[in-house]
Design a protein around this motif. Structure first.
Motif, PDB file in Angstrom:
ATOM      1  N   LYS A  66      12.680  -0.446  -6.655  1.00 49.81           N
ATOM      2  CA  LYS A  66      12.636  -1.017  -5.303  1.00 49.81           C
ATOM      3  C   LYS A  66      11.350  -1.808  -5.087  1.00 49.81           C
ATOM      4  O   LYS A  66      11.366  -2.879  -4.461  1.00 49.81           O
ATOM      5  N   PHE A  67      10.236  -1.271  -5.566  1.00 45.82           N
ATOM      6  CA  PHE A  67       8.960  -1.972  -5.412  1.00 45.82           C
ATOM      7  C   PHE A  67       8.970  -3.299  -6.162  1.00 45.82           C
ATOM      8  O   PHE A  67       8.509  -4.324  -5.649  1.00 45.82           O
ATOM      9  N   ARG A  68       9.545  -3.296  -7.330  1.00 49.24           N
ATOM     10  CA  ARG A  68       9.604  -4.543  -8.094  1.00 49.24           C
ATOM     11  C   ARG A  68      10.550  -5.547  -7.429  1.00 49.24           C
ATOM     12  O   ARG A  68      10.288  -6.754  -7.436  1.00 49.24           O
ATOM     13  N   THR A  69      11.621  -5.021  -6.866  1.00 51.92           N
ATOM     14  CA  THR A  69      12.522  -5.910  -6.115  1.00 51.92           C
ATOM     15  C   THR A  69      11.798  -6.507  -4.921  1.00 51.92           C
ATOM     16  O   THR A  69      11.962  -7.690  -4.603  1.00 51.92           O
ATOM     17  N   PHE A  70      11.000  -5.701  -4.269  1.00 52.05           N
ATOM     18  CA  PHE A  70      10.208  -6.186  -3.134  1.00 52.05           C
ATOM     19  C   PHE A  70       9.224  -7.269  -3.564  1.00 52.05           C
ATOM     20  O   PHE A  70       9.084  -8.310  -2.906  1.00 52.05           O
ATOM     21  N   LEU A  71       8.544  -7.049  -4.673  1.00 50.59           N
ATOM     22  CA  LEU A  71       7.568  -8.038  -5.145  1.00 50.59           C
ATOM     23  C   LEU A  71       8.242  -9.333  -5.590  1.00 50.59           C
ATOM     24  O   LEU A  71       7.668 -10.420  -5.427  1.00 50.59           O
ATOM     25  N   SER A  72       9.449  -9.236  -6.119  1.00 55.08           N
ATOM     26  CA  SER A  72      10.123 -10.427  -6.640  1.00 55.08           C
ATOM     27  C   SER A  72      11.085 -11.059  -5.642  1.00 55.08           C
ATOM     28  O   SER A  72      11.790 -12.005  -5.986  1.00 55.08           O
ATOM     29  N   SER A  73      11.117 -10.542  -4.418  1.00 58.45           N
ATOM     30  CA  SER A  73      12.034 -11.090  -3.411  1.00 58.45           C
ATOM     31  C   SER A  73      11.673 -12.540  -3.099  1.00 58.45           C
ATOM     32  O   SER A  73      10.510 -12.865  -2.818  1.00 58.45           O
TER      33      SER A  73
ATOM     34  N   GLU B  51       0.827  -1.203   0.000  1.00 64.39           N
ATOM     35  CA  GLU B  51       0.000   0.000   0.000  1.00 64.39           C
ATOM     36  C   GLU B  51       0.865   1.259   0.000  1.00 64.39           C
ATOM     37  O   GLU B  51       0.609   2.218  -0.748  1.00 64.39           O
ATOM     38  N   LEU B  52       1.911   1.270   0.822  1.00 63.69           N
ATOM     39  CA  LEU B  52       2.786   2.445   0.894  1.00 63.69           C
ATOM     40  C   LEU B  52       3.521   2.678  -0.418  1.00 63.69           C
ATOM     41  O   LEU B  52       3.647   3.825  -0.881  1.00 63.69           O
ATOM     42  N   TYR B  53       4.017   1.595  -1.000  1.00 58.19           N
ATOM     43  CA  TYR B  53       4.710   1.739  -2.282  1.00 58.19           C
ATOM     44  C   TYR B  53       3.784   2.315  -3.351  1.00 58.19           C
ATOM     45  O   TYR B  53       4.176   3.209  -4.116  1.00 58.19           O
ATOM     46  N   LEU B  54       2.578   1.823  -3.384  1.00 60.58           N
ATOM     47  CA  LEU B  54       1.641   2.300  -4.412  1.00 60.58           C
ATOM     48  C   LEU B  54       1.287   3.764  -4.191  1.00 60.58           C
ATOM     49  O   LEU B  54       1.175   4.544  -5.148  1.00 60.58           O
ATOM     50  N   ASN B  55       1.109   4.159  -2.921  1.00 63.63           N
ATOM     51  CA  ASN B  55       0.841   5.574  -2.632  1.00 63.63           C
ATOM     52  C   ASN B  55       2.006   6.447  -3.066  1.00 63.63           C
ATOM     53  O   ASN B  55       1.836   7.493  -3.696  1.00 63.63           O
ATOM     54  N   TRP B  56       3.208   6.016  -2.708  1.00 60.43           N
ATOM     55  CA  TRP B  56       4.405   6.784  -3.016  1.00 60.43           C
ATOM     56  C   TRP B  56       4.637   6.880  -4.526  1.00 60.43           C
ATOM     57  O   TRP B  56       4.980   7.948  -5.051  1.00 60.43           O
ATOM     58  N   LEU B  57       4.411   5.771  -5.234  1.00 65.49           N
ATOM     59  CA  LEU B  57       4.562   5.795  -6.690  1.00 65.49           C
ATOM     60  C   LEU B  57       3.530   6.707  -7.336  1.00 65.49           C
ATOM     61  O   LEU B  57       3.821   7.411  -8.310  1.00 65.49           O
ATOM     62  N   GLY B  58       2.315   6.696  -6.785  1.00 69.66           N
ATOM     63  CA  GLY B  58       1.279   7.568  -7.333  1.00 69.66           C
ATOM     64  C   GLY B  58       1.616   9.035  -7.176  1.00 69.66           C
ATOM     65  O   GLY B  58       1.353   9.853  -8.063  1.00 69.66           O
ATOM     66  N   ILE B  59       2.241   9.376  -6.039  1.00 69.29           N
ATOM     67  CA  ILE B  59       2.629  10.769  -5.805  1.00 69.29           C
ATOM     68  C   ILE B  59       3.760  11.170  -6.751  1.00 69.29           C
ATOM     69  O   ILE B  59       3.741  12.248  -7.358  1.00 69.29           O
ATOM     70  N   LEU B  60       4.764  10.303  -6.873  1.00 68.53           N
ATOM     71  CA  LEU B  60       5.930  10.638  -7.679  1.00 68.53           C
ATOM     72  C   LEU B  60       5.625  10.656  -9.168  1.00 68.53           C
ATOM     73  O   LEU B  60       6.223  11.434  -9.923  1.00 68.53           O
TER      74      LEU B  60
ATOM     75  N   LEU C 239      13.610   9.777  -9.060  1.00 72.06           N
ATOM     76  CA  LEU C 239      13.183   9.153  -7.802  1.00 72.06           C
ATOM     77  C   LEU C 239      12.052   8.162  -8.047  1.00 72.06           C
ATOM     78  O   LEU C 239      11.991   7.100  -7.414  1.00 72.06           O
ATOM     79  N   TYR C 240      11.172   8.487  -8.987  1.00 72.20           N
ATOM     80  CA  TYR C 240      10.084   7.575  -9.323  1.00 72.20           C
ATOM     81  C   TYR C 240      10.638   6.259  -9.887  1.00 72.20           C
ATOM     82  O   TYR C 240      10.210   5.161  -9.477  1.00 72.20           O
ATOM     83  N   LEU C 241      11.587   6.367 -10.786  1.00 77.65           N
ATOM     84  CA  LEU C 241      12.169   5.160 -11.376  1.00 77.65           C
ATOM     85  C   LEU C 241      12.893   4.327 -10.318  1.00 77.65           C
ATOM     86  O   LEU C 241      12.816   3.088 -10.317  1.00 77.65           O
ATOM     87  N   ASP C 242      13.588   5.003  -9.417  1.00 77.05           N
ATOM     88  CA  ASP C 242      14.297   4.283  -8.353  1.00 77.05           C
ATOM     89  C   ASP C 242      13.316   3.581  -7.424  1.00 77.05           C
ATOM     90  O   ASP C 242      13.515   2.428  -7.031  1.00 77.05           O
ATOM     91  N   THR C 243      12.232   4.287  -7.071  1.00 75.89           N
ATOM     92  CA  THR C 243      11.216   3.687  -6.194  1.00 75.89           C
ATOM     93  C   THR C 243      10.510   2.535  -6.891  1.00 75.89           C
ATOM     94  O   THR C 243      10.202   1.506  -6.272  1.00 75.89           O
ATOM     95  N   ARG C 244      10.246   2.684  -8.155  1.00 77.69           N
ATOM     96  CA  ARG C 244       9.599   1.606  -8.902  1.00 77.69           C
ATOM     97  C   ARG C 244      10.479   0.361  -8.923  1.00 77.69           C
ATOM     98  O   ARG C 244       9.994  -0.770  -8.755  1.00 77.69           O
TER      99      ARG C 244
END
Length: 974
Positions: free
Chosen positions: A522-529, A497-506, A515-520
């Motif tokens: 990280k989110f994908r790394t989190f999902l594929s961990s 939820e936090l990642y999606l909120n943050w990506l939506g803002i950026l 920063l958006y690309l970097d966060t994206r």
């Protein structure tokens, strides 16, 4: 987000309550209890040595577990601390009033220098008992010695430095000869290399230390009462044995670098800390008038080895005018000051006194304190008592000091084996970073602590630091155990939820693109961990809902790919008319079920690519499951598009060699609809054997009839062996085709004649072509002119049949002549057969008296026998026994019946009053009957030689032992 936090709080509160309840009854748990169950031993543990000296102790030195002390005026006591029960006493042998001023023991414990107050110096080696005077040293009061730790050995000191009370520094070397106790002069040389001065002139050399740095560089430290000098220089490789004169020569014209302090209490002393044996010292502490100069030693510096220097002033209760310090010893984190009646330990990190030990007056005034660098033991003595300090776990509280100094890395290093202390340091570091607005670092530290989760989370939420909160949750998640599934699920969902909120803002801010690309990422790394894989998979429905609620289709597809939910990925592409992408996903993952499901949609838009993908899948796809997609497509597509369906069906039939009837039937329907030319070639290629044809004949016949493909229908009729229907339909198309059908029933001449009559009737009545009708007669030998004449009308003149009638009559004549010739040949053959029979009746053979039966090898003439033309001879019963088992069942039955009849005719009549004529008649009739029976038996039994006839040939594949009697035979051999 609030609900997730509440649920996580509840789970943690339950865990905390369990831990508290366990702690209340004394059960260990994962929390930390700060209460100490037993008193810890002090860092500096004092021990009085059980030793009463016979005389007062003047001086004491210790090194490498070797202790030497001067007792009284003329006695020297040496003790190997590894063998304390074996002391060694040596007499100095002095007759004058000289007293021991100072003693110096090298790092190996082998070389002992004894400086006397009469400006003389004695030498004693550990391996000898006799003290020798150093003649070259006479006239100098020795204050300090700098031992050579790099070239010294048990028999040779190597070049050493000697400091005197007059300020001179001498270089010397002492050697023990191998042939005798000493050479003539144990002191090899003694030459001055430098003089130390203060403002008032030459000053006593209080301390000397020699250290070697990198690249052959040497550092020499020398101290006076107020100054600390450093001599730095290189000794050429291979010339180390020549000493240090070259280093001092560099400073002949100018003073070396030095530290000077104004105050002085008449002397100074420097101590070093060496962490490991045979390693360089790491720190130093110089005791002088203004306090203690403490610092570290950096051997990489070019001009000065001293680094991070600071001066710790003496504690307030030390008055250097009254009770000035006597000695100093340095440990890893403390320096110990020796006062006349006590010992004080000061922490080098903060300058605080952490230990004080007061000695009783009965022991006398404290004289000297020294440390054995090899075993890290500290020795203190008075004139009559010796004490020893053991340093135990010196670093136990160092973490607190580093923590209070905000040196958290060092603090963590010194409490890594104490989790309760590490938790305190992490919490302090996290709070420090939070106050300094280093929120990300604070989050990383908080995640490693045992602080309440909800307090930390709310702290970041109140500070509006979502990025730090995410970092905290990520670290917390990585530290959870696999068994903590509830917490893992809540944290994973919250992070999503936090990642999606943050990506939506950026995403809405172009200036934050990087920063958006970097966060994206990280989110994908989190999902594929891999660690989160199981949790995400078990809760994928919730993750899909979150992604959908944020409208993030890009990551929904990415997450579906990670979860191997390719059905959702393909469905997404299809919904957005991205048919090529959908097909690419199917082609990459080659899932048959997905092909079956999405092919009906994809083939409507990209038929050629879809068929190419099907073909690439090869036999992994079941074409029967793709037929519905092709049927729907072919019903709404043009002829050109239907060709794609035909292409795949042809691939299945000709390349994969599919035999499924549904596939062949569908291909037939496509041929009948769009490619009638290919239809007939397909039918002909399939052959005419119904058992090897994979399409439904009745369905194919109906299909071809509906579309008016008569040639194909004729072929199918031929395959079905419905030749009359084939000829009837062929006559509607082509007479030649009908002729080819009429010749097919080769084994049924009647049917073949009937079919040809149909053709002839059609030619005569429908085409009214007499010549063609006559041609039919020549094409089929079964037809005669008389069979065809009824089909012609009455008005036809005989001229048209003249040739045919003549040919027919000639054929009849030829046939009659042939029958006559055959009758004559048959008559001659019968005559020859009769002659052969008569000749055989007159044929005979001779048997010698010694001949034996070929079967039983007994004399042949003893019983009835048979003689064959081949020369084999058998008794009647032997031949019967050999032939009977190999006869057919019906012949065996017939033979048994004949034997019974023969036996019946052999019985004599029971009536004794028959008339003589009647008896003769009966006898005559009986003999005739017996002869006939015997002849019938001979025909069966003696039809051929049992060894030379067909019976032997037929028995060649029979086993020697009857299979039914095999077990019995095998048992008989055991």
């Amino acid at each position: 987000m609030a609900s997730i936090l509440d649920e996580y709080e509840d789970s943690l509160y339950r865990s905390a309550s369990v831990q508290q309840s366990r702690a209340s009854v004394g059960i260990p748990h994962s929390g930390y209890v700060n209460a100490r169950l037993e008193k810890e031993t002090p860092i500096f543990n004092k021990q009085r040595i059980d030793f009463t000296p016979p005389e007062k102790i003047n001086s004491l030195v210790v090194s490498s577990n070797q202790l030497c002390m001067s007792l009284g005026k003329d006695t020297l006591l040496r003790i190997d601390l590894g063998k304390p029960d074996e002391p060694n006493q040596v007499e100095l042998g002095r007759k004058d009033e000289a007293k021991v001023y100072k003693m110096f023991l090298d790092h190996t414990g082998s070389h002992l220098l004894i400086a006397l107050n009469t400006s003389e110096c004695l030498y004693l080696n550990r391996s000898v008992q006799k003290v020798r005077a150093l003649s070259r040293w006479k006239g100098h009061l020795i204050e300090s010695v700098g031992w050579n730790k790099f070239l010294g050995s048990e028999t040779n000191t190597g070049p050493i430095l000697v400091g005197t009370a007059q300020g001179q520094i001498y270089e010397a070397e002492i050697s023990v000869s191998e042939g005798s106790l000493f050479s003539t002069n144990p002191d090899q040389y003694f030459r001055q290399v430098y003089t130390l001065e203060e403002e008032s002139g030459p000053a006593p050399v209080c301390c000397l230390e020699i250290e070697r740095g990198v690249e052959g560089k040497f550092f020499i430290i020398a101290t006076t009462r107020k100054r600390l000098f450093q001599f730095v220089g290189k000794v050429p490789e291979g010339t180390e044995q020549q000493g240090f004169s070259s280093i001092f020569a560099l400073h002949a014209d100018h003073l070396p670098s030095f530290r000077e302090f104004p105050a002085s209490f008449g002397f100074s002393e420097i101590a070093f800390y060496t962490p490991k044996l045979r390693s360089n010292p790491r720190s130093f502490a110089w005791m002088m008038g203004n306090g203690v100069l403490y610092g570290t030693l950096d051997y990489s510096r070019p001009d000065s080895i001293l680094s991070d220097e600071r001066v710790w002033v003496y504690p307030s209760d030390i008055d250097i005018t009254v009770n000035k310090p006597i000695s100093i010893v340095l440990t890893q984190f403390h320096f110990l000051l020796l006062l006349p009646d006590r010992v004080k330990a000061v922490c080098t990190l903060n300058g605080q006194v952490v230990f004080q030990d007061l000695f009783l007056e009965k022991f006398g005034l404290l004289t000297r304190m020294i440390k054995d660098p090899t075993v890290q033991q500290i020795w203190i003595h008075t004139e009559k008592v010796v004490f020893r300090y053991h340093v135990q776990r010196e670093s136990r509280d160092v973490w607190k000091m580093y923590m209070n100094m905000n040196k958290f890395d060092l603090a963590k290093e010194y409490c890594k084996d104490r989790p309760e202390c590490l938790d305190i340091v992490l919490a302090k570091e996290a709070e420090h970073c939070f106050q300094n607005k280093r929120y990300l670092d604070s989050a990383k530290c908080y995640a490693l602590t045992q602080n309440y989760f909800e307090e930390i989370a709310l702290k970041f939420i109140e500070a509006k630091q979502e990025e730090a909160l995410m970092e905290f949750l990520i670290k917390k998640l990585s530290n959870l155990k696999p068994s903590e599934k509830t917490q893992t699920t809540l944290l994973t969902t919250w992070l999503t939820e936090l990642y999606l909120n943050w990506l939506g803002i950026l995403e809405g801010d172009p200036s934050q693109r990087n920063l958006y690309l970097d966060t994206r990422e990280k989110f994908r790394t989190f999902l594929s961990s891999p660690k989160n894989k199981d949790c995400l998979f078990n809760n994928r429905a919730s993750i899909y809902e979150l992604l959908a609620s944020h409208g993030d289709t890009e990551h929904m597809v990415y997450f579906a790919v990670i979860m191997h939910d390719y059905e959702r990925v393909v469905a997404h592409h299809c919904q957005h008319d991205e048919y090529d992408e959908a097909l690419n996903v199917l082609s990459r993952h080659r899932d048959e079920k997905l092909f079956y499901k999405f092919s009906p949609v994809l083939i409507q838009h990209i038929p050629k690519k879809v068929v190419d993908a099907w073909i690439s899948m090869g036999s992994r796809l079941d074409a029967r499951n793709l037929i519905p997609a092709l049927v729907n497509y072919s019903q709404s597509a043009s002829t050109q598009q239907i060709n794609e369906a035909i292409r795949y069906m042809e691939f299945c039939v000709y390349q994969l060699e599919e035999t499924q009837q549904a596939i062949h039937n569908y291909l037939l329907s496509l041929y009948a609809l769009c490619r009638p030319d290919s239809l007939l070639s397909y039918l002909e290629q399939a052959g005419t054997n119904p058992n090897r044809i994979h399409y439904d004949l009745k369905y194919a016949l109906r299909l071809c009839a509906e579309h008016g493909h008569h040639h194909a229908c004729v072929h199918i009729y031929k395959v079905m062996e419905l030749y009359e229907e084939a000829v009837d339909l062929a006559l509607q198309v082509d007479v030649d085709l009908a002729k080819s059908c009429a010749d097919l029933p080769e084994d049924d001449e009647e049917l073949r004649k009937k079919l040809w009559l149909k053709i002839a009737r059609h030619v005569v009545q429908e085409e009214k072509d007499v010549k063609k009708a006559m041609a039919c007669l020549s094409s089929c030998a079964l037809l005669k002119i008389e069979d065809v004449l009824p089909f012609f009308p009455d008005f036809v003149t005989i001229d048209h049949f003249k040739e045919a009638i003549c040919n027919s009559l000639e054929d009849y004549n030829k046939h009659i002549e042939e029958l006559k010739r055959e009758m004559e040949e048959a008559t001659q053959s019968a005559k020859r057969i009769r002659e052969d029979i008569q000749e055989m009746r007159n044929k005979y053979g001779s048997v010698e008296p010694q001949e034996k039966c070929a079967a039983c090898d007994f004399p042949l003439l003893n019983r009835p026998f048979y003689l064959f033309l081949c020369g084999h001879m058998f008794h009647y019963d032997c031949l019967l026994q050999a032939v009977f088992p190999n006869l057919p069942a019906y012949k065996q039955a017939k033979l048994e019946d004949l034997q019974k009849k023969l036996a019946a005719t052999s019985q004599p009549s029971k009536s004794h009053h028959r008339p003589k004529d009647a008896d003769n008649i009966s006898l005559g009739k009986g003999q005739q009957s017996r002869e006939q029976i015997k002849a019938d038996i001979d025909d069966i039994v003696a039809a051929e030689c049992v060894y030379c006839g067909e019976l032997m040939i037929r028995s060649i594949d029979k086993p020697f032992i009857d299979p039914q009697k095999y077990e019995e035979e095998m048992q008989s051999w055991l």
